[in-house]
Write a protein that holds these residues in place. Structure first.
Motif, PDB file in Angstrom:
ATOM      1  N   MET A  94       0.938  -1.328  -0.104  1.00 32.25           N
ATOM      2  CA  MET A  94       0.040   0.164   0.118  1.00 32.25           C
ATOM      3  C   MET A  94       0.969   1.328  -0.029  1.00 32.25           C
ATOM      4  N   GLU A  95       1.891   1.037   0.722  1.00 30.40           N
ATOM      5  CA  GLU A  95       2.977   2.297   0.789  1.00 30.40           C
ATOM      6  C   GLU A  95       3.477   2.635  -0.601  1.00 30.40           C
ATOM      7  N   LYS A  96       3.895   1.561  -1.139  1.00 30.45           N
ATOM      8  CA  LYS A  96       4.540   1.710  -2.469  1.00 30.45           C
ATOM      9  C   LYS A  96       3.620   1.980  -3.582  1.00 30.45           C
ATOM     10  N   LEU A  97       2.399   1.811  -3.510  1.00 29.67           N
ATOM     11  CA  LEU A  97       1.540   2.275  -4.544  1.00 29.67           C
ATOM     12  C   LEU A  97       0.669   3.783  -4.097  1.00 29.67           C
ATOM     13  N   THR A  98       0.707   4.305  -2.884  1.00 33.51           N
ATOM     14  CA  THR A  98       0.122   5.455  -2.460  1.00 33.51           C
ATOM     15  C   THR A  98       0.979   6.512  -2.222  1.00 33.51           C
ATOM     16  N   GLU A  99       2.128   6.341  -1.736  1.00 31.96           N
ATOM     17  CA  GLU A  99       2.971   7.377  -1.521  1.00 31.96           C
ATOM     18  C   GLU A  99       3.235   8.388  -2.238  1.00 31.96           C
ATOM     19  N   PRO A 100       3.622   9.594  -2.307  1.00 32.53           N
ATOM     20  CA  PRO A 100       3.649  10.790  -3.220  1.00 32.53           C
ATOM     21  C   PRO A 100       4.919  10.240  -4.067  1.00 32.53           C
ATOM     22  N   GLU A 101       4.930  10.790  -5.335  1.00 33.59           N
ATOM     23  CA  GLU A 101       6.181  10.350  -6.407  1.00 33.59           C
ATOM     24  C   GLU A 101       7.515  11.099  -5.798  1.00 33.59           C
ATOM     25  N   GLU A 102       7.124  12.316  -5.256  1.00 34.69           N
ATOM     26  CA  GLU A 102       8.325  12.824  -4.631  1.00 34.69           C
ATOM     27  C   GLU A 102       9.217  12.013  -3.470  1.00 34.69           C
ATOM     28  N   ILE A 103       8.422  11.576  -2.739  1.00 34.58           N
ATOM     29  CA  ILE A 103       9.287  10.596  -2.042  1.00 34.58           C
ATOM     30  C   ILE A 103       9.943   9.382  -2.588  1.00 34.58           C
ATOM     31  N   THR A 104       9.078   8.647  -3.413  1.00 32.43           N
ATOM     32  CA  THR A 104       9.520   7.550  -4.024  1.00 32.43           C
ATOM     33  C   THR A 104      10.774   7.783  -4.860  1.00 32.43           C
ATOM     34  N   GLN A 105      10.813   9.106  -5.451  1.00 26.26           N
ATOM     35  CA  GLN A 105      11.984   9.320  -6.185  1.00 26.26           C
ATOM     36  C   GLN A 105      13.146   9.530  -5.452  1.00 26.26           C
ATOM     37  N   ARG A 106      12.957  10.278  -4.359  1.00 24.03           N
ATOM     38  CA  ARG A 106      13.799  10.516  -3.309  1.00 24.03           C
ATOM     39  C   ARG A 106      14.611   9.166  -2.716  1.00 24.03           C
ATOM     40  N   LYS A 107      13.655   8.404  -2.368  1.00 21.89           N
ATOM     41  CA  LYS A 107      14.133   6.980  -1.843  1.00 21.89           C
ATOM     42  C   LYS A 107      14.916   6.186  -2.828  1.00 21.89           C
ATOM     43  N   GLU A 108      14.597   6.351  -4.276  1.00 26.95           N
ATOM     44  CA  GLU A 108      15.151   5.740  -5.139  1.00 26.95           C
ATOM     45  C   GLU A 108      16.775   6.417  -5.412  1.00 26.95           C
ATOM     46  N   SER A 109      16.697   7.504  -5.230  1.00 22.06           N
ATOM     47  CA  SER A 109      18.116   8.340  -5.182  1.00 22.06           C
ATOM     48  C   SER A 109      18.944   8.173  -4.014  1.00 22.06           C
ATOM     49  N   LEU A 110      18.457   7.500  -3.159  1.00 25.56           N
ATOM     50  CA  LEU A 110      19.142   7.225  -1.998  1.00 25.56           C
ATOM     51  C   LEU A 110      19.319   8.604  -0.961  1.00 25.56           C
ATOM     52  N   GLU A 111      18.575   9.578  -1.555  1.00 23.80           N
ATOM     53  CA  GLU A 111      18.695  10.747  -0.838  1.00 23.80           C
ATOM     54  C   GLU A 111      18.274  10.768   0.824  1.00 23.80           C
ATOM     55  N   ILE A 112      18.856  11.222   1.723  1.00 26.20           N
ATOM     56  CA  ILE A 112      18.488  11.118   2.995  1.00 26.20           C
ATOM     57  C   ILE A 112      17.248  12.098   3.111  1.00 26.20           C
ATOM     58  N   LEU A 113      16.017  11.525   3.909  1.00 27.67           N
ATOM     59  CA  LEU A 113      14.752  12.173   3.818  1.00 27.67           C
ATOM     60  C   LEU A 113      14.725  12.840   5.279  1.00 27.67           C
ATOM     61  N   GLU A 114      14.434  14.060   5.093  1.00 29.66           N
ATOM     62  CA  GLU A 114      13.948  14.792   6.434  1.00 29.66           C
ATOM     63  C   GLU A 114      12.844  14.375   7.071  1.00 29.66           C
ATOM     64  N   SER A 115      13.256  14.184   8.299  1.00 33.93           N
ATOM     65  CA  SER A 115      12.064  13.561   9.142  1.00 33.93           C
ATOM     66  C   SER A 115      11.190  14.566   9.772  1.00 33.93           C
ATOM     67  N   GLY A 116       9.830  14.255  10.042  1.00 36.43           N
ATOM     68  CA  GLY A 116       8.815  15.254  10.181  1.00 36.43           C
ATOM     69  C   GLY A 116       8.114  16.002   9.339  1.00 36.43           C
ATOM     70  N   SER A 117       7.426  17.293   9.724  1.00 32.63           N
ATOM     71  CA  SER A 117       6.836  17.983   8.950  1.00 32.63           C
ATOM     72  C   SER A 117       7.781  19.401   8.574  1.00 32.63           C
ATOM     73  N   ARG A 118       7.473  19.827   7.448  1.00 29.23           N
ATOM     74  CA  ARG A 118       7.879  21.351   7.085  1.00 29.23           C
ATOM     75  C   ARG A 118       6.767  22.393   7.585  1.00 29.23           C
ATOM     76  N   VAL A 119       6.966  23.173   8.627  1.00 35.18           N
ATOM     77  CA  VAL A 119       6.050  24.142   8.829  1.00 35.18           C
ATOM     78  C   VAL A 119       6.678  25.545   8.508  1.00 35.18           C
ATOM     79  N   GLN A 120       5.753  26.422   7.719  1.00 34.06           N
ATOM     80  CA  GLN A 120       6.222  27.850   7.425  1.00 34.06           C
ATOM     81  C   GLN A 120       5.210  28.583   8.112  1.00 34.06           C
ATOM     82  N   VAL A 121       5.521  29.471   9.004  1.00 33.38           N
ATOM     83  CA  VAL A 121       4.608  30.300   9.755  1.00 33.38           C
ATOM     84  C   VAL A 121       4.990  31.955   9.430  1.00 33.38           C
ATOM     85  N   THR A 122       3.863  32.452   8.914  1.00 29.90           N
ATOM     86  CA  THR A 122       3.925  33.880   8.820  1.00 29.90           C
ATOM     87  C   THR A 122       2.644  34.442   9.826  1.00 29.90           C
ATOM     88  N   THR A 123       2.976  35.678  10.286  1.00 29.39           N
ATOM     89  CA  THR A 123       2.032  36.452  11.103  1.00 29.39           C
ATOM     90  C   THR A 123       1.607  37.572  10.612  1.00 29.39           C
TER      91      THR A 123
END
Length: 515
Positions: A399-428
């Motif tokens: 299920m993970e292989k079939l549903t995960e975003p293509e961006e993550i799949t490509q980065r896994k295949e390139s052996l890129e170290i994935l950043e853990s957690g969420s990216r949050v951009q806050v403006t006020t």
């Protein structure tokens, strides 16, 4: 400038002229308040968590709305409300819910039926984790903390700092936010308004950020999720009962760690039959004298898309003599939700179980041979009435292989170290700290309690003393940004900004660990 100010005033006047204030309280059959029940307004995809007295408030434009009240252990109640220019006050009574075990059958192997349910839920978790492509929402967030006791040695060690000023006082924060999520894990949070009675010498920058984790994530809330592949290694499961919720059958699953470990949770997870997604959670974890209890309610904001519409988080601290309690509420309204319509599998499987199928747009890219093979394997697994533990883990991987975003799949295949957690951009917003009482009354979902009103009054009196020059000690109230990593960050967490303005979070012990 005068024209702009006049226009703003006219808009505010018009809003208050035509909007209706709806207040209410939720009680049981014995007229006792049901603390922390939830309200879901279906037409707005808005969730509201009620306070300890079972009370709420909201402001609505004229129209007809469906109010759905629910609480763990009680029958859901749905009523129709017609909002006009007249304020209304509701008195809602919920009946106790009976979780039946009469039809539950133990397998021939003596296995609790919860294991079969959890295998299905674990196999589906990657699908629901990657189900949403993008959403826009509004969130009202409220947090309180009260330090009941500070040991004498801590006051001595503080030296110049007077820790006694924080003892037996309640501190309050509120914020109104516009939030955009973009898969796989990018959040943009625009703080439209905030108000705080926390002194500026306590770093509160991140105290009212949104929850950026999912129960479907194997590392949800900085803990090992009961829906993670490998969960049977860490947890025992038991079916405590089955009940109906509208047209759905909901399984109440008790989660018990097999051993003491701060990364494990205990409590309950409520799973919808056939679709195997989460209806609500009530999970707790204890680490270093800090107990965190997370309650969340999920509602169907789009067909088969259940998203969290409210969070209610309790914190109890008993750490090296320091005793404190905290509360975190988050009420979320989804304005726009875009699903990943090109997700490969499961619409057919869900439809076969009696659930409406997901409409799928024509695929932009043809399936690879690997995807076709994985989809066939997954279909065979999901067609099984009873999955083995090995089947569940294999299905989750497929299920993970079939549903995960293509961006993550490509980065896994390139052996890129994935950043853990969420990216949050806050403006006020430049006016965030200057919203008046009329604004807060229009967006606040929970009425202020006497202790909270006093907290704001103390803040206002200190601020006036400082501005008038009558205070010999400069005490600032509000948000403060600190470049140092101190003991408070271990509890409240810390975030680190990149040059592009994204922030990577360490959640802190009070905020549920790293995200």
């Amino acid at each position: 400038m005068r024209i702009i100010l006049l226009t703003i005033c006219l808009h505010l006047f018009a809003f208050n002229l035509y909007a209706a204030r709806i207040k209410g309280k939720v009680q049981d059959e014995n007229s006792s308040p049901i603390s922390y029940a939830t309200l879901y307004i279906r037409e707005l995809a808005l969730g509201i968590v009620l306070d300890e007295k079972g009370e709420f408030q909201t402001t609505l434009n004229p129209g007809k709305y469906t109010f759905e009240f629910s609480a763990l252990g009680y029958e859901r109640k749905s009523i129709r409300i017609e909002a006009d220019q007249t304020d209304q006050e509701l008195d809602i009574r919920l009946e106790s819910k009976v979780y039946s075990l009469q039809e539950v059958q133990i397998s021939t192997k003596g296995e609790d039926p919860a294991y079969g349910i959890m295998r299905k839920a674990i196999s589906m978790a990657p699908y629901y984790l990657n189900q949403v492509k993008r959403y826009e929402s509004d969130a009202y967030i409220k947090g309180t903390v009260k330090v009941d006791k500070i040991p004498k040695y801590a006051k001595v060690l503080a030296r110049e700092e007077d820790l006694g000023q924080y003892e037996n006082k309640l501190f309050l924060l509120e914020s109104h936010n516009q939030i955009t999520f973009t898969a796989p894990a990018t959040y943009t949070q625009h703080v439209v308004a905030f108000s705080s009675s926390i002194p500026a010498d306590i770093d509160s920058d991140d105290a009212l950020e949104l929850m950026t984790t999912s129960v479907y994530d194997p590392n949800a809330f900085g803990r090992i999720s009961p829906l993670a592949p490998g969960a049977f290694t860490y947890y025992k499961f038991a079916l405590d009962g089955v009940t109906t919720d509208g047209d759905h059958l909901v399984n109440k699953i008790r989660v018990t760690p097999k051993k003491k470990n701060p990364k494990l949770v205990t409590g309950w997870i409520y799973i919808i039959e056939n679709s195997w997604n989460v209806k609500s959670i009530d999970l707790s974890a204890t680490e270093m004298g800090i107990t965190l209890r997370v309650t969340a309610t999920y509602n169907e904001v789009k067909p088969l898309a259940y998203l969290p519409t409210s969070y209610d988080i309790d914190m109890k601290i008993n750490l090296v003599g320091v005793k404190a309690t905290g509360k975190y509420y988050s009420s979320i309204r989804y304005k726009e939700v875009e699903l990943n319509e090109d997700q490969r599998p499961v619409s057919a499987q869900l439809s076969a179980q009696g659930t409406p199928p997901v409409k799928k747009e024509p695929e932009e890219k043809p399936k690879t041979k690997q995807q076709e093979k994985a989809e066939v394997q997954l279909e065979k697994l999901l067609e099984k009435e009873n999955l083995s533990t090995r089947d569940a883990y294999k299905a989750a991987r497929l299920m993970e292989k079939l549903t995960e975003p293509e961006e993550i799949t490509q980065r896994k295949e390139s052996l890129e170290i994935l950043e853990s957690g969420s990216r949050v951009q806050v403006t006020t917003d430049s006016l965030a700290a200057y919203r008046d009482s009329m604004y807060w009354e229009s967006i606040r979902n929970l009425p202020l309690r006497a202790e909270e009103i006093v907290s704001y009054q103390i803040k206002d009196s200190l601020k006036q003393a400082i501005e008038s020059g009558n205070s010999s000690k400069s005490i600032e109230i509000g948000y403060k940004s600190s470049g140092k990593f101190g003991p408070g960050d271990v509890l409240m967490g810390r975030s680190f900004k990149t040059k592009k303005g994204y922030r990577f979070e360490y959640g802190g012990l009070l905020r549920g660990g790293g995200t």
